[in-house]
Scaffold this active site. Sequence first.
Site, short mmCIF file in Angstrom:
data_model
loop_
_atom_site.label_atom_id
_atom_site.label_comp_id
_atom_site.label_asym_id
_atom_site.label_seq_id
_atom_site.Cartn_x
_atom_site.Cartn_y
_atom_site.Cartn_z
N GLY A 50 2.63 10.00 -1.60
CA GLY A 50 2.51 10.20 -0.16
C GLY A 50 1.31 10.99 0.31
N ASP A 82 5.85 1.32 -1.31
CA ASP A 82 5.70 1.51 -2.75
C ASP A 82 6.97 1.07 -3.46
OD1 ASP A 82 3.51 3.46 -4.44
OD2 ASP A 82 5.38 2.98 -5.47
N ASP A 129 8.16 -4.11 -3.62
CA ASP A 129 7.05 -4.61 -4.44
C ASP A 129 6.03 -5.24 -3.50
OD1 ASP A 129 5.38 -6.20 -6.11
OD2 ASP A 129 6.98 -6.38 -7.59
N ASP A 155 -3.92 2.27 -2.35
CA ASP A 155 -4.25 3.11 -3.50
C ASP A 155 -3.52 2.60 -4.74
OD1 ASP A 155 -5.90 5.29 -4.26
OD2 ASP A 155 -4.15 6.59 -4.47
N LYS A 164 -8.42 0.79 -3.52
CA LYS A 164 -8.88 1.23 -4.83
C LYS A 164 -8.91 0.04 -5.78
CE LYS A 164 -6.15 3.85 -7.38
NZ LYS A 164 -5.44 5.09 -7.73
#
Length: 205
Positions: free
Chosen positions: A52, A72, A90, A115, A155
């Site tokens: 978080g 998440d 998912d 991320d 990312k």
Amino acid sequence: MPKAYQVQDKYFRMAKEEGFRARSAFKLLEIQDKFHIIKPGQMVLDLGAAPGSFLQIISRIIGPDGLVLGVDMKEIDAFQEKNVVTMVEDIFNTEEILKFMRSRDFHKADLVTSDLAPNTSGIKDLDQGRSAELTESAYLIASKVLRRGGTFIAKVFQGEDLYGVMRQIKASFGKVSLYKPDACRDRSFETYIVALNFKPDKIGS
């Protein structure tokens, strides 16, 4: 040559001192300082949100008139802030995420952050391929929920598969950059795609 791996480096210690849930908060802060992607009142979708730390930064900047949804597979500890909503899902279950967003009257996002990272095996090519797959899935969701002119950051591990992902993203954004914040570990192959000015009519072109 990359420096020796340090589990508790200065960013880890700073995160503890400043009350952030993970060191990745500083990665997003650096991206924000450079690109100014988060603004008050925005609607934001954060993928791979646990534990978080991105949510903490986003919540602070968007303020009470904004909303951020964190997704998440892991449970995310509750936030007191009313502008943060979380769900356990998912990210490959795109339709479930979209359904949940609609239930929250969240139809279009100004910003999608990701991320996401794979469980690493230590085999560089395998890990990079898995990272690219996650980033492609994040982009698929972003392409469905971003408003025109919106922003996508993700990312991804550097490697051969990165360039295929970049080609897809460049087709539907006005400007796409790679940026590696200082808060990334020196030995890490991770970097961030920063895609600005979403053009939905260019998807797949």
